[in-house]
Write a protein that holds these residues in place. Structure first.
Motif, PDB file in Angstrom:
ATOM      1  N   GLN A  31     -12.099  67.126  -3.968  1.00 48.33           N
ATOM      2  CA  GLN A  31     -10.836  67.877  -3.911  1.00 48.33           C
ATOM      3  C   GLN A  31     -10.088  67.562  -2.618  1.00 48.33           C
ATOM      4  O   GLN A  31      -8.865  67.379  -2.607  1.00 48.33           O
ATOM      5  N   THR A  36      -8.400  64.117  -2.860  1.00 52.25           N
ATOM      6  CA  THR A  36      -7.167  64.089  -3.668  1.00 52.25           C
ATOM      7  C   THR A  36      -6.030  64.749  -2.903  1.00 52.25           C
ATOM      8  O   THR A  36      -4.909  64.238  -2.889  1.00 52.25           O
ATOM      9  N   GLY A  95      -4.511  62.072  -8.493  1.00 51.99           N
ATOM     10  CA  GLY A  95      -4.835  63.191  -9.364  1.00 51.99           C
ATOM     11  C   GLY A  95      -5.136  64.468  -8.621  1.00 51.99           C
ATOM     12  O   GLY A  95      -4.914  64.574  -7.408  1.00 51.99           O
ATOM     13  N   LEU A 131      -7.713  68.386  -9.049  1.00 54.91           N
ATOM     14  CA  LEU A 131      -8.737  69.123  -9.781  1.00 54.91           C
ATOM     15  C   LEU A 131      -8.202  70.513 -10.067  1.00 54.91           C
ATOM     16  O   LEU A 131      -7.939  71.282  -9.137  1.00 54.91           O
ATOM     17  N   TYR A 173     -10.471  67.544 -13.878  1.00 55.48           N
ATOM     18  CA  TYR A 173      -9.629  66.485 -13.317  1.00 55.48           C
ATOM     19  C   TYR A 173      -8.374  66.286 -14.161  1.00 55.48           C
ATOM     20  O   TYR A 173      -8.438  66.267 -15.399  1.00 55.48           O
ATOM     21  N   CYS A 184      -4.270  64.220 -14.085  1.00 51.54           N
ATOM     22  CA  CYS A 184      -3.290  63.350 -13.439  1.00 51.54           C
ATOM     23  C   CYS A 184      -2.220  63.050 -14.479  1.00 51.54           C
ATOM     24  O   CYS A 184      -2.408  63.362 -15.657  1.00 51.54           O
ATOM     25  N   SER A 232     -11.855  68.083 -18.196  1.00 48.91           N
ATOM     26  CA  SER A 232     -11.284  66.955 -17.454  1.00 48.91           C
ATOM     27  C   SER A 232     -10.625  65.954 -18.394  1.00 48.91           C
ATOM     28  O   SER A 232     -11.181  65.626 -19.447  1.00 48.91           O
TER      29      SER A 232
END
Lengths: 226, 95
Positions: A91, A94, A101, A103, A148, A150, A175
Motif C-alpha cells: 500500500q 502504491t 494502482g 488497494l 487491488y 487500477c 482484486s
C-alpha cells in the motif's frame, strides 16, 4: 557474503521482526531501518513490511509516503535496487507512486485472515526469479484493504508487460484480475498482499513463502554485484 | 494586488463511482431498521477543513486543490471537491 536486507519500519509497522527472522533464517542479514532515516545505503535489498504505518490514517500508506526514508527508498529503486512491499508495504509503494494502482477495501466487507493459494505468473521479477511460472504457493493473507484496483489502461499494460507476478487461485478479496502482486516496469520493485515471512518456517504450517524470499535474496546479490 | 487574507477551505473526498464502499453499503442496509425505506445510493466520504492565507480566492483555491489532489485523495480510487469560503463580502468559489 550474505544479502544485506534493510527492513523499513514506520510507526505502526508490526511485521518487521517476522521479516527479519525469516530473512536471517534463509541466510540473509536483515536490519531494521527507521522511517526517519534519510539514507538506506549499505543494503542489497529493502523490504517494507506489513502493519499499519502511521496508523493507516487518511488511507493506508498515505502518510508513510512522506516519511524521510521514502525519498531514499525511491532513489534506491531508481538505481535498480530490489524493493519489496508486503501488505501495508505494498500500500505504501502504491501511494508513493513506485507501483501503479491502489488497494481498496475487500469485496465482501470482511477483514481476511487466511492461508490462500497464490500462483506465480512470471519469473521476471526480483521476488519470483528462478521460480517456474505456474507454481502454486500456500501463503497467508491478513488485510482489509487488499482489493487491488487500477484503471483499464494500467491493467492492460500490467498484463501486456507480464507485470502481474502473482495471482490468487481463488480470488478472496475482489482484486481486479485476481491480482495478488505486481512489479514496476524495471521489475525491481514488487508489491504483494500475501505475507511470505509468515510461511517461511515449518512451524508456521507452510514454507512456501521462503521460496519467494530466497528468490529476493538471490536477486539482491545479483543486483549488488552488478 | 489584494493584501493576504485568511480563507476557509473545505475538501470533500468520496470514493469514485464503482469503488467498493463498505461503510456506505452497511449504513444503507441499517436504515430500514429505523423504519425508513426508499433510501438508496448511500456513499460515505471524508471532509477536511483548514485555513489558507493567500492573496485572493483563486490562489486559495489553487492551493487547496493541490492539498486535495496530492494528499487528501488518492485519484486511483477517490475524487474530491474543494470549496473556498472568504469574508462576508465575497462570494464562495467552488472548484
Amino acid at each position: 557474503m550474505p544479502s544485506r536486507v534493510g527492513v523499513v519500519m514506520f510507526p505502526g509497522t508490526n511485521c518487521e521482526h517476522d521479516v527479519v527472522q525469516a530473512v536471517n533464517g534463509l541466510g540473509g542479514t536483515a536490519e531494521l531501518v527507521w522511517h526517519g532515516n534519510s539514507s538506506v545505503s549499505g543494503y542489497d535489498a529493502l523490504i517494507l513490511p506489513g502493519g499499519f504505518a502511521h496508523g493507516d490514517y487518511l488511507r493506508p500508506g498515505a502518510i508513510a509516503r512522506f516519511s524521510p526514508v521514502m525519498e531514499a527508498v525511491g532513489r534506491f529503486a531508481a538505481e535498480g535496487g530490489p524493493v519489496v512491499g508486503i501488505c501495508n508495504g505494498f500500500q505504501v509503494l502504491t501511494e508513493a507512486g513506485l507501483l501503479p494502482g491502489a488497494l481498496q477495501k475487500n469485496r465482501g466487507l470482511r477483514f481476511l485472515c487466511a492461508t490462500v493459494d497464490i500462483r506465480v505468473e512470471t519469473d521476471r521479477s526480483v521476488l519470483t526469479s528462478g521460480i517456474a511460472p505456474g507454481t502454486v504457493l500456500s501463503i497467508p493473507i491478513n488485510h482489509f484493504e487488499g482489493n487491488y484496483t487500477c484503471d483499464a489502461e494500467t491493467l492492460a499494460r500490467l498484463r501486456g508487460d507480464e507485470r502481474v507476478i502473482l495471482r490468487y487461485v481463488d480470488n478472496p478479496n475482489g482484486s481486479i484480475d485476481g491480482i495478488a502482486g505486481v512489479c514496476n516496469e524495471e521489475r525491481n520493485v514488487v508489491g504483494l498482499m500475501p505475507h511470505p515471512e509468515r510461511a517461511s518456517d515449518a512451524l508456521t504450517g507452510s514454507v512456501d513463502g521462503a521460496v519467494l524470499l530466497r528468490s529476493l535474496l538471490a536477486s539482491a546479490l545479483t543486483s549488488a554485484n552488478a | 494586488m489584494a493584501s493576504p487574507s485568511t480563507f476557509s477551505v473545505v475538501v470533500e473526498v468520496r470514493l469514485r463511482p464503482g469503488i467498493a464502499d463498505p461503510q456506505g453499503a452497511t449504513i444503507e442496509r441499517a436504515l430500514p431498521a429505523l423504519g425508513l425505506s426508499g433510501i438508496t445510493g448511500v456513499r460515505a466520504g471524508k471532509s477536511f477543513r483548514f485555513d489558507i492565507v493567500a492573496d485572493d480566492e483563486v490562489a486559495a483555491l489553487a492551493q487547496g486543490t493541490v492539498v486535495a489532489d496530492r494528499v487528501l485523495a488518492n485519484p486511483v480510487i477517490e475524487e474530491s471537491s474543494v470549496t473556498v469560503t472568504v469574508t462576508a463580502t465575497a462570494k464562495p468559489v467552488a472548484g
